[in-house]
Scaffold this active site. Structure first.
Site, PDB file in Angstrom:
ATOM      1  CB  ALA A 138       0.261  -2.637   9.739  1.00 31.65           C
ATOM      2  CE1 TYR A 144      -3.164  -7.065  11.041  1.00 28.87           C
ATOM      3  CE2 TYR A 144      -5.327  -7.894  10.392  1.00 28.87           C
ATOM      4  CZ  TYR A 144      -4.275  -7.017  10.213  1.00 28.87           C
ATOM      5  OH  TYR A 144      -4.330  -6.070   9.208  1.00 28.87           O
ATOM      6  CG  LEU A 150      -1.744   1.285   1.438  1.00 28.62           C
ATOM      7  CD1 LEU A 150      -2.642   1.577   0.244  1.00 28.62           C
ATOM      8  CD2 LEU A 150      -2.569   1.181   2.717  1.00 28.62           C
TER       9      LEU A 150
END
Length: 282
Positions: A58, A123, A12
């Protein structure tokens, strides 16, 4: 505007940087070696002089997080907290990318932006904590939840499926998990549109419109790769038991986007048609 993109080398992040430069914005691309988001001092130093901070960094190894939840928490919750505090100190808007995993996956209609979170995996818990941290420490924030991401710059479901289909001649893909395949280029474009529109602080859903099962998506991928989609056979989640539970239903609603006057991403199938040459051909 001056933008800082944390996690700029990810799938991303690379599309985010490209879209911003295309739009004429001044961009600082910071990968992990240039910005450790878990460091309060680095976050404070690197966010200085920027109007917008986008956190694309992340811990995304969903299964590994089950065994290393503390490490995942550091990246997915402490990191956003450090960025939120730094952004607030410098008067910058923070865009935090989150996930459908903050929900329980048991719904039968699209999850609303203000729906109750109920993560079932490590997660999901760590990403939910990251959302809370951003809301608590960055008054000027935009939380963008996304799901089923694929893109040109990195490993992703379509590439894996196309390669496996070519090598094996047939494959089984789960048909009882439903979501919204979303191109990272589309998500990057949405983030730019949200910020340029000056939307109110809050939570928005950055997924394609419509929905599909993994099986349906895999068939579309195989067809785009020039193979017969019927070589993809449907199966159930029980056939692919993983350490972390996968949401059975990951469809997110887009009411907040519409209320802010921002168009949601288009239908997943149409977007995949446009994305396929870039994703499968790169």
């Amino acid at each position: 505007m001056r933008w800082l993109v944390a996690g700029s080398n990810g799938m991303l992040g690379q599309d985010m940087v490209a879209r911003l430069r295309e739009a004429g914005h001044e961009v600082t691309a910071a990968d992990r070696s240039e910005l450790d988001i878990t460091s309060a001092q680095q976050a404070l130093d690197r966010t200085a002089g920027h109007d917008v901070v986008v956190n694309c960094a992340a811990w995304t190894a969903v299964d590994d997080a089950e065994e290393r939840e503390g490490d995942a928490f550091t990246v997915n919750a402490v990191g956003p907290q450090m960025l939120a505090r730094a952004a607030a100190a410098h008067g910058a808007r923070l865009v935090q990318v989150s996930t459908d995993y903050v929900f329980d996956g048991a719904a039968q209609e699209p999850y609303a932006e203000d729906g109750a979170m109920g993560p079932r995996s490590a997660y999901g818990r760590t990403k939910a904590a990251g959302e809370w941290a951003v809301r608590a420490y960055a008054p000027d924030h935009v939380v963008v939840r996304t799901a089923w991401l694929y893109g040109q710059h990195g490993p992703c479901f379509p590439r894996t499926i196309a390669r496996a289909a070519a090598q094996r001649g047939s494959l089984d893909v789960v048909a009882d998990q439903v979501g919204q395949p979303t191109w990272t280029a589309d998500l990057a474009d949405l983030v730019v549109r949200l910020v340029e529109a000056g939307v109110p602080s809050g939570t928005y859903h950055g997924t394609s419109s419509g929905s599909a099962s993994w099986h349906a998506f895999a068939q579309a991928v195989v067809a785009s790769a020039g193979m017969d989609p019927e070589i993809v056979r449907p199966t159930t989640s029980e056939a692919f038991v993983r350490p972390a539970p996968r949401p059975a239903f990951s469809v997110l609603g887009h009411d907040a986007l519409r209320a802010a006057g921002v168009d949601p991403i288009g239908d997943w199938a149409a977007r995949w048609e446009l994305a396929a040459p870039h994703v499968l051909g790169s």
